[in-house]
Scaffold this motif. Structure first.
Motif, mmCIF file in Angstrom:
data_model
loop_
_atom_site.group_PDB
_atom_site.id
_atom_site.type_symbol
_atom_site.label_atom_id
_atom_site.label_comp_id
_atom_site.label_asym_id
_atom_site.label_seq_id
_atom_site.Cartn_x
_atom_site.Cartn_y
_atom_site.Cartn_z
ATOM 1 N N THR A 276 17.895 17.392 -0.146
ATOM 2 C CA THR A 276 19.041 17.375 -1.054
ATOM 3 C C THR A 276 19.623 18.769 -1.245
ATOM 4 O O THR A 276 20.836 18.920 -1.412
ATOM 5 N N ALA A 277 18.768 19.797 -1.223
ATOM 6 C CA ALA A 277 19.264 21.173 -1.352
ATOM 7 C C ALA A 277 20.151 21.536 -0.165
ATOM 8 O O ALA A 277 21.174 22.219 -0.319
ATOM 9 N N LEU A 289 31.354 23.716 -5.633
ATOM 10 C CA LEU A 289 31.400 22.643 -6.630
ATOM 11 C C LEU A 289 31.962 21.360 -6.035
ATOM 12 O O LEU A 289 31.496 20.255 -6.347
ATOM 13 N N TRP A 290 32.981 21.491 -5.189
ATOM 14 C CA TRP A 290 33.498 20.309 -4.490
ATOM 15 C C TRP A 290 32.400 19.690 -3.618
ATOM 16 O O TRP A 290 32.305 18.468 -3.507
ATOM 17 N N GLN A 291 31.582 20.555 -3.001
ATOM 18 C CA GLN A 291 30.521 20.048 -2.126
ATOM 19 C C GLN A 291 29.504 19.217 -2.898
ATOM 20 O O GLN A 291 29.176 18.101 -2.486
ATOM 21 N N LEU A 312 19.648 14.416 -6.888
ATOM 22 C CA LEU A 312 20.375 15.686 -6.743
ATOM 23 C C LEU A 312 20.261 16.602 -7.962
ATOM 24 O O LEU A 312 20.672 17.759 -7.893
ATOM 25 N N GLU A 313 19.742 16.110 -9.059
ATOM 26 C CA GLU A 313 19.688 16.905 -10.289
ATOM 27 C C GLU A 313 18.947 18.225 -10.088
ATOM 28 O O GLU A 313 19.394 19.289 -10.548
ATOM 29 N N SER A 314 17.819 18.182 -9.388
ATOM 30 C CA SER A 314 16.985 19.376 -9.253
ATOM 31 C C SER A 314 17.648 20.473 -8.434
ATOM 32 O O SER A 314 17.250 21.642 -8.522
#
Length: 383
Positions: A276-277, A289-291, A312-314
């Motif tokens: 996810t990173a 931010l758009w990504q 995706l929070e982490s």
């Protein structure tokens, strides 16, 4: 039922991960400690909304809005937009999808208006207006907890208020351009809804409208919601005990959410964060931010918005990135039917009301709105 089955499978996988050591016991306890107040709020506010609906509150409010519009369709359109926005902001997107959808459909049919445009207002705003307050969406409650400031509505509005305003405005403009011109300019009067118990209606109205400000004064949201639920349950036990039952509790959602938290915790322990990173990238500039917003919306439309947020929070990494992720997973999941639980509930309620809507039409509309709200809704976060 399908949601409960999926949740049951997730519970089994989570328990297996716990027993095999993949998910450490202390991490599972941390997850439970974080989640129980949020799920308690979901249960309490659902009970309040369901009982208020049984008392006829939403029907009466919708009928009064129709009278206030004075047979002018454009005015009624604006008032329904306002009602859907307020209901979503304070009582959550699922309440709008489940309880407001049949109300606006019956209101439109009684006034010889096509119900589909009003139904689309409820489902689109149920998703896009869920950016307004912490209590508007389960993902917001999780995000406000992750920011470490508790569920402070002022701080949340300061962070996401401008984005929420843009997202709602874009949604309303597109809906208006697509649907309003197809409706007649005026509509005939209709009879007022029948109220079986005026006492229940009055008490439900007082409790519900008293709850709204209590949800935004800084208390833990489950506290006023639980208090309101207890009051309404007590009054219904006195006036209409048959209305009470185990079905008032959203068991399927609880089973699904609980199992999802366990399963995602296990996936994080296995190292899903590295993937996810890589997808979400880094940085607080506009492109970054758009990504993260775009990835959030893609994953949400691919599976569902709640697991998308949890996964995706982490890797959000900062308040601006977390806010961009919320734009993606809250307002973005309006393309595929399964992206948001509220959308599935909305479709179920429409079918129960005898209104058919093609998923192709929903997807086409969402494919227009979603890119616009992602593109414009993220802009204030980069300033």
């Amino acid at each position: 039922m399908t949601l409960a089955i999926i949740g049951g499978v997730l519970w089994i996988l989570g328990i297996v991960a716990l027993l095999t050591g993949v998910l450490p016991a202390d991490h599972a306890i941390e997850v439970a400690d974080r989640v129980w107040p949020i799920l308690l709020f979901v249960v309490a506010v659902t009970v309040v909304a369901e009982l208020a609906s049984k008392a006829g509150l939403f029907d009466v409010v919708a009928a009064r809005l129709a009278r206030l519009a004075r047979r002018r369709t454009a005015a009624l359109w604006v008032l329904v937009v306002g009602l859907a926005t307020v209901a979503t902001a304070f009582l959550s997107l699922d309440t709008t999808a489940v309880l407001l959808t049949p109300v606006v459909v019956s209101m439109a049919v009684a006034r010889r208006l096509d119900p589909l445009p009003f139904a689309f207002v409820t489902v689109v705003l149920a998703n896009t207006a869920s950016l307004v307050l912490p209590v508007s969406n389960l993902t917001n409650l999780l995000a406000s907890e992750a920011l470490g400031g508790g569920h402070d509505p002022v701080a949340f509005l300061a962070m996401l208020g401008p984005s929420a305003l843009i997202v709602i405005a874009v949604s309303v403009v597109v809906l208006t351009l697509v649907f309003l011109r197809r409706l007649p300019r005026t509509y005939p009067d209709a009879a007022s809804p029948t109220v079986s118990d005026p006492v229940l209606l009055r008490v439900s109205g007082v409790v519900t409208f008293a709850l709204l400000p209590l949800l935004v004064i800084g208390l833990e949201p489950w506290m006023p919601a639980l208090g309101a639920a207890v009051v309404l349950v007590a009054v219904f036990a006195w006036r209409a005990p048959r209305a009470l039952g185990i079905r008032l509790v959203p068991w399927s959602l609880l089973v699904f959410a609980g199992g999802l938290f366990l399963a995602v915790g296990a996936l994080e322990a296995l190292g899903i964060g590295r993937i996810t990173a890589l997808l979400a990238g880094t940085g607080d500039d506009l492109r970054a931010l758009w990504q993260v917003a775009g990835v959030g919306a893609l994953v949400a439309n691919g599976i569902n918005n709640l697991p998308a947020y949890l996964a995706l929070e982490s890797v959000a990494g900062s308040p601006a990135r977390l806010a961009a992720l919320l734009v993606g997973v809250n307002a973005g999941p309006i393309v595929t039917p399964w992206a948001s639980l509220a959308t599935l509930l909305w479709h179920e309620r429409l079918r129960a009301a005898g209104v058919e809507v093609r998923w192709s039409r929903f997807i086409a509309l969402g494919a227009v709105i979603a890119p616009l709200i992602l593109l414009l809704g993220v802009l204030p976060l980069a300033l």
